[in-house]
Design an enzyme around this catalytic site. Structure first.
Site, PDB file in Angstrom:
ATOM      1  N   ASP A 131      -6.340  -7.029   6.229  1.00 35.00           N
ATOM      2  CA  ASP A 131      -5.958  -5.642   5.720  1.00 35.00           C
ATOM      3  C   ASP A 131      -5.064  -5.718   4.511  1.00 35.00           C
ATOM      4  O   ASP A 131      -4.301  -6.769   4.474  1.00 35.00           O
ATOM      5  CB  ASP A 131      -5.233  -4.864   7.094  1.00 35.00           C
ATOM      6  CG  ASP A 131      -5.114  -3.464   6.899  1.00 35.00           C
ATOM      7  OD1 ASP A 131      -6.063  -2.972   5.786  1.00 35.00           O
ATOM      8  OD2 ASP A 131      -4.513  -2.710   7.489  1.00 35.00           O
ATOM      9  N   GLU A 132      -4.805  -4.649   3.878  1.00 34.24           N
ATOM     10  CA  GLU A 132      -4.052  -4.586   2.702  1.00 34.24           C
ATOM     11  C   GLU A 132      -4.054  -5.997   1.856  1.00 34.24           C
ATOM     12  O   GLU A 132      -3.061  -6.291   1.498  1.00 34.24           O
ATOM     13  CB  GLU A 132      -2.574  -4.389   3.089  1.00 34.24           C
ATOM     14  CG  GLU A 132      -2.446  -2.861   4.133  1.00 34.24           C
ATOM     15  CD  GLU A 132      -2.332  -1.689   3.466  1.00 34.24           C
ATOM     16  OE1 GLU A 132      -2.742  -1.897   2.126  1.00 34.24           O
ATOM     17  OE2 GLU A 132      -2.227  -0.748   4.039  1.00 34.24           O
ATOM     18  N   ARG A 137       0.225  10.140   0.718  1.00 34.39           N
ATOM     19  CA  ARG A 137       1.110  10.127   1.907  1.00 34.39           C
ATOM     20  C   ARG A 137       0.764  11.564   2.394  1.00 34.39           C
ATOM     21  O   ARG A 137       0.664  11.785   3.682  1.00 34.39           O
ATOM     22  CB  ARG A 137       2.503   9.819   1.995  1.00 34.39           C
ATOM     23  CG  ARG A 137       3.137   8.263   1.491  1.00 34.39           C
ATOM     24  CD  ARG A 137       2.119   7.509   2.049  1.00 34.39           C
ATOM     25  NE  ARG A 137       1.051   6.918   1.407  1.00 34.39           N
ATOM     26  CZ  ARG A 137      -0.134   6.493   1.734  1.00 34.39           C
ATOM     27  NH1 ARG A 137      -0.258   6.374   2.743  1.00 34.39           N
ATOM     28  NH2 ARG A 137      -1.122   6.196   0.843  1.00 34.39           N
ATOM     29  N   GLN A 191      -2.895   0.706  -4.630  1.00 35.65           N
ATOM     30  CA  GLN A 191      -1.680   0.815  -3.845  1.00 35.65           C
ATOM     31  C   GLN A 191      -0.919  -0.567  -3.772  1.00 35.65           C
ATOM     32  O   GLN A 191      -0.075  -0.715  -2.758  1.00 35.65           O
ATOM     33  CB  GLN A 191      -2.218   1.137  -2.368  1.00 35.65           C
ATOM     34  CG  GLN A 191      -2.800   2.487  -2.223  1.00 35.65           C
ATOM     35  CD  GLN A 191      -3.119   2.992  -0.790  1.00 35.65           C
ATOM     36  OE1 GLN A 191      -2.154   3.140  -0.022  1.00 35.65           O
ATOM     37  NE2 GLN A 191      -4.167   3.053  -0.443  1.00 35.65           N
ATOM     38  N   LYS A 206      -9.915   3.008   6.456  1.00 37.64           N
ATOM     39  CA  LYS A 206      -9.970   1.652   6.748  1.00 37.64           C
ATOM     40  C   LYS A 206      -9.517   1.199   8.164  1.00 37.64           C
ATOM     41  O   LYS A 206     -10.317  -0.092   8.395  1.00 37.64           O
ATOM     42  CB  LYS A 206      -9.156   0.958   5.771  1.00 37.64           C
ATOM     43  CG  LYS A 206      -7.899   1.167   5.752  1.00 37.64           C
ATOM     44  CD  LYS A 206      -7.041   0.192   4.563  1.00 37.64           C
ATOM     45  CE  LYS A 206      -5.343   0.576   4.556  1.00 37.64           C
ATOM     46  NZ  LYS A 206      -4.920   0.018   5.922  1.00 37.64           N
ATOM     47  N   THR A 207      -8.639   1.665   8.851  1.00 34.45           N
ATOM     48  CA  THR A 207      -8.196   1.061  10.249  1.00 34.45           C
ATOM     49  C   THR A 207      -9.428   1.576  11.141  1.00 34.45           C
ATOM     50  O   THR A 207      -9.631   0.463  11.960  1.00 34.45           O
ATOM     51  CB  THR A 207      -7.046   1.761  10.538  1.00 34.45           C
ATOM     52  OG1 THR A 207      -6.111   1.622   9.694  1.00 34.45           O
ATOM     53  CG2 THR A 207      -6.481   1.328  11.984  1.00 34.45           C
TER      54      THR A 207
END
Length: 711
Positions: free
Chosen positions: A220-221, A595, A251, A34-35
């Site tokens: 974002d997020e 992670r 998340q 996504k980044t």
């Protein structure tokens, strides 16, 4: 240096990138790039669509993500745009606009959570309320601020249903808290968002200025936005309507602080023609790890259907380990880390993740026993250490003279004979004046406390005069000298040495801030300190990261251990009677698993010592949700088509060459005598001269046999 290359994106990413107009929702699974999508979209707007960088706003949730995105955009299209967290964005806006409210100036102070709690405790005491009322006041205050409501409106509604006398007291406590902050020209973290929202709602010309500027907004997020943040985004996009949000409801792990993953669904109700894209390809983890994540999260019902996949191979098999107790669990983790380091891994490749901080003690002891360097995150942070807080408070009273909370921290440090009674008397003498203004006035010279505070007042007025001509670092050094702070820590004990070392680190942080920012000020420095998060401190410094799962969201490690998978710990007991809380616990495990890049360990113990007693533990229901189909006497189990390896408890006898009575030397614990060795030769009970008895794994402990026996 990353280059701008749209062809480096996959097909789904490209489809989302090219939809530049209107509202776009991208549901992006963990590790789905996504980044990369966000940074390429920004550069596509600038380089291909010829949009001015001035007209683009990108909002993230951590300083770490902000810095990473800023650096990537700069390297890809050599442009600076407004990229910040929600709180940093609001600080920047309030520095320009807050004076329209009348009660605040631009040099307002941001108070910490610790200071917020201290103020509330004092108010509870003033109102003669009980300690149990403190928690209720805190809950009401959080509710008011997370919803962006006025206190009066909030309590008037509750009084239709609850105990009016209690609610009136809680309302009074909230009002006194707000008055305290207003009088000291201070804001708490929630105020940063709420005051900005209030200004946008009540001063349309100010909203128009920002909404017209930001033609394209990226968030974002998005699943972590609370109601106030959601409203801010809606208002900022009200002119152009070009809103691009990336989120993953799987998340969302911050509901306890107001985050609402349902904002993802609300978006489709509040805006017309929302275009939705789904990113499911994972670039981080092996197939075995993704199967685990998919299996666990599929048990949640409140989510958009998606299934992570990867073109990577199966990778290393995940490991499920059942420990006898917490010590066995810690030794297993230490042994596996050292084994993998022998295979070529670095200590910084490892993260040990836990649901609650209370699990850290046994793991820390295990890592120390085997000389494994680690750093604990989620414990006391650097800027919360007392000597550092003193320095921050000293600087704050120069930036914001109305900051009485900071003044009271330093007025008697170093000791000047000013106790609680003296402070009460000084406040009475000051009357309507704020305390620092009184201390620096001619009237104070007639106070009986003048001689005690003369040096403090003269030091303050002198430095205030010199401040404009000094660099930030030089001014901070002057504060140390003028107020005699160094002399307060002149002892030769370890504590004094550590405090002086922390003061040196503080000066280094000021210098670093000064070097990295254009036209730096202490106003901005103090704000940057207050807005730091746990993730900002996590670094690849050659140490194992030991952290809560909340602290590592957005980060990745080659190897991850998730410990304490037991009922009542993970998931927490409170989730037993709440579907929403159980689903959040499951999302936490999903975040922990994703992670990991190469290898994942999941451990639980049959018994665990916690909170003063030993309890028999029950394996977490989440372990069962991994779909382990064979477990009895087998060493292998299956998840879908992928094998797990369950380490056997029985191992071949290990020959260390040591025996009972041998004198040995350990790199950390020094010289000791072996008192006992287990039947399998693996564990030695050693009595160290300076540290007492320790049980160490002889196959990995750094022990050197010495000549002679214990006499």
């Amino acid at each position: 240096m990353e280059k701008f290359d749209i062809n480096s994106l996959n097909d789904e990413q490209k489809k989302a990138l090219y939809e530049t107009e209107g509202v776009v929702l991208v549901t992006a699974g963990a590790g789905s790039g996504k980044t990369r999508l966000l940074t390429h979209r920004i550069c596509h707007l600038i380089l291909d669509k010829h949009i001015s960088p001035y007209n683009i706003l990108a909002i993230t949730f951590t300083n770490k993500a902000t810095n990473e995105m800023r650096e990537r955009v700069l390297s890809m299209c050599d442009c600076n745009i407004w990229i910040s967290t929600f709180h940093s964005m609001c600080v920047r806006i309030l520095r320009q606009e807050i004076e329209v409210l009348g009660d605040y100036t631009r040099n307002f102070t941001i108070i910490s959570e610790t200071d917020r709690d201290k103020i509330l405790k004092e108010i509870i005491k003033t109102l003669n309320l009980d300690e149990e009322d403190l928690e209720k006041v805190e809950t009401h205050l959080d509710n008011i601020k997370n919803k962006g409501q006025e206190a009066e409106e909030y309590f008037n509604y509750l009084m239709q249903f609850g105990n009016k006398d209690n609610l009136k007291n809680y309302y009074k406590a909230v009002c006194l808290y707000e008055e305290k902050l207003r009088n000291s020209n201070s804001l708490d973290f929630d105020d940063l968002l709420n005051k900005t929202l209030y200004i946008f709602n009540n001063y349309p010309e100010i909203l128009k200025k920002y909404a017209e500027r930001f033609r394209y907004i990226l968030v974002d997020e998005f699943q972590d936005t609370n109601l106030v943040q959601y409203k801010l985004v809606k208002l900022l996009s009200s002119v152009w309507g070009n809103l691009f949000v990336v989120g993953d409801e799987d998340q969302c792990i911050y509901s306890w602080r107001g985050a609402n993953y349902r904002n993802i669904f609300n978006l489709k109700d509040d805006f017309k023609d929302v275009k939705v894209f789904k990113l499911e390809r994972n670039y981080r983890s092996s197939r075995n790890i993704l199967n685990l994540a998919n299996n666990v999260i599929s048990n949640n019902s409140e989510r958009l259907e998606k299934n992570l996949w990867t073109e990577k191979d199966d990778g290393l098999p995940p490991v499920v380990y059942t420990a006898f107790d917490e010590r066995d669990e810690a030794q297993f983790v230490a042994r596996e880390i050292l084994n993998l380091v022998d295979e070529g891994y670095s200590f910084s490749d490892f993260a040990i993740l836990m649901r609650i901080n209370a699990l850290s003690r046994s793991v820390e002891e295990g890592l120390l026993n085997y000389g494994i360097p680690y750093r604990l995150y989620g414990g006391q942070k650097f800027f919360e250490r007392s000597e550092v807080k003193i320095l921050l408070a000293y600087i704050s009273i120069f930036v914001n003279p109305k900051d009485e909370l900071s003044l009271l921290k330093v007025i008697n440090f170093p000791k000047r004979g000013i106790g609680d009674v003296a402070i009460l008397n000084l406040k009475k003498e000051a009357g309507e004046k704020d305390l620092l203004s009184y201390l620096t006035s001619e009237k104070f010279k007639f106070s009986k406390y003048y001689n005690k505070l003369k040096a403090f007042v003269e030091g303050y007025t002198g430095l205030l005069h010199d401040m404009p001509a000094l660099s930030l670092e030089k001014f901070a050094q002057k504060v140390l000298e003028v107020f005699g702070i160094i002399s307060a820590y002149q002892g030769k004990d370890e504590d004094s040495v550590n405090r002086l070392s922390n003061i040196d680190s503080f000066l280094a942080s000021v210098k670093e801030f000064e070097e990295q920012n254009e036209n730096p000020t202490f106003i901005d420095y103090l704000a940057s300190v207050m807005l730091r998060s746990d993730q900002d401190d996590i670094e690849n410094g050659g140490t194992v990261s030991l952290a809560t799962i909340h602290a590592v969201k957005g980060l990745e490690f080659k190897v991850v251990f998730v410990i304490g998978l037991e009922e009542g710990i993970f998931p927490l007991t409170r989730a037993n009677n709440s579907k929403s809380e159980l689903e959040e616990e499951r999302r936490l495990l999903y975040v922990a698993i994703t992670r990991a890049e190469e290898k994942i360990y999941l451990t639980h113990a049959n018994r665990r010592y916690m909170y003063g007693k030993t309890n028999n533990e029950v394996e977490s229901r989440f372990v069962k949700e991994l779909n382990i189909v064979e477990k009895a006497d087998k060493t292998k189990v299956k998840v879908k088509k992928d094998d797990f390896f369950l380490p056997e408890k029985e191992e071949e006898a290990f020959v260390s060459g040591l025996k009972v009575g041998d004198k040995v030397e350990h790199t950390r614990f020094g010289v000791g005598i072996i008192k006992e060795i287990s039947d399998d030769g693996l564990v030695g009970r050693i009595d160290f001269e300076d540290f007492g008895e320790k049980e160490l794994m002889l196959n990995i402990a750094t022990l050197k046999k010495m000549e002679g026996k214990n006499e």
